[in-house]
Enzyme design. Structure first.
Site, short mmCIF file in Angstrom:
data_model
loop_
_atom_site.label_atom_id
_atom_site.label_comp_id
_atom_site.label_asym_id
_atom_site.label_seq_id
_atom_site.Cartn_x
_atom_site.Cartn_y
_atom_site.Cartn_z
N GLY A 46 -70.79 75.83 -95.45
CA GLY A 46 -71.94 74.69 -94.84
C GLY A 46 -70.69 73.44 -95.12
O GLY A 46 -69.70 73.38 -96.22
N HIS A 131 -77.65 72.83 -101.65
CA HIS A 131 -76.20 72.36 -101.82
C HIS A 131 -76.01 71.29 -100.87
O HIS A 131 -75.22 70.54 -101.26
CB HIS A 131 -75.24 73.58 -101.78
CG HIS A 131 -73.93 73.37 -101.91
ND1 HIS A 131 -72.96 73.77 -103.07
CD2 HIS A 131 -73.06 72.53 -101.30
CE1 HIS A 131 -72.02 73.22 -102.95
NE2 HIS A 131 -71.69 72.51 -101.85
N GLU A 132 -76.02 71.42 -99.82
CA GLU A 132 -75.88 70.69 -98.58
C GLU A 132 -76.75 69.35 -98.72
O GLU A 132 -76.13 68.39 -98.54
CB GLU A 132 -75.72 71.31 -97.22
CG GLU A 132 -74.84 72.50 -97.11
CD GLU A 132 -73.48 72.16 -97.48
OE1 GLU A 132 -73.00 70.90 -97.49
OE2 GLU A 132 -72.69 73.14 -97.67
#
Ligand code: ZN
Length: 151
Positions: A46, A131-132
């Protein structure tokens, strides 16, 4: 299409909050394309726009099972369960840590044509969503890691 420079931990830009995209212009679509090239060249799962120095709420993710996912203005609208697993980041090269994340995450976002959609991911994809989206709020996984795996 072009490969962009990925900012590394310590760069102040990674700590800033990104602004929503209010109009999906050819420039935004071009940025998506360049982010995909950059993610693939770096062999990442990502990439978030602030990692390439653009403070806009844009994310690309690619996993073996789900393929390519483009998210504009993503928001987590539901989550459940939990997982403890290894996590890394293209902005924190060569390091890994153990994080606790939800096992299932549903995100609402716009696609590159401005259409709203919902997508649910489990395991790796759920972790990638968290996370992103954290990147868009200036957060890095090292902030929430239970421990780092340094060798
Ligand atoms: Zn990252």
């Amino acid at each position: 299409m072009a490969k962009l420079k990925i900012l590394k931990i310590g760069d102040e830009t990674l700590r800033r909050v990104s602004r929503p995209v209010d109009a999906i212009t050819p420039r935004i679509q071009r940025l998506l394309d360049d982010m995909i090239d950059t993610m693939r060249a770096a062999d990442g799962v990502g990439l978030a726009a602030p990692q390439v120095g653009v403070l806009r709420r844009i994310v690309v993710i690619e996993t073996p099972d789900e393929g390519l996912i483009e998210l504009i203005n993503p928001k987590i609208i539901a989550y459940s369960g939990e997982q403890e697993s290894e996590e890394g980041c293209l902005s924190v090269p060569g390091r890994y840590g153990i994080t606790k994340r939800p096992m299932n995450v549903t995100v609402r976002a716009l696609d590159r044509n401005g259409k709203t959609f919902d997508i649910t991911g489990s395991g790796l994809l759920a972790k990638a969503f968290c996370h992103e989206i954290d990147h868009l709020d200036g957060k890095l996984y090292v902030d929430v890691a239970l421990r780092m795996l340094d060798n």
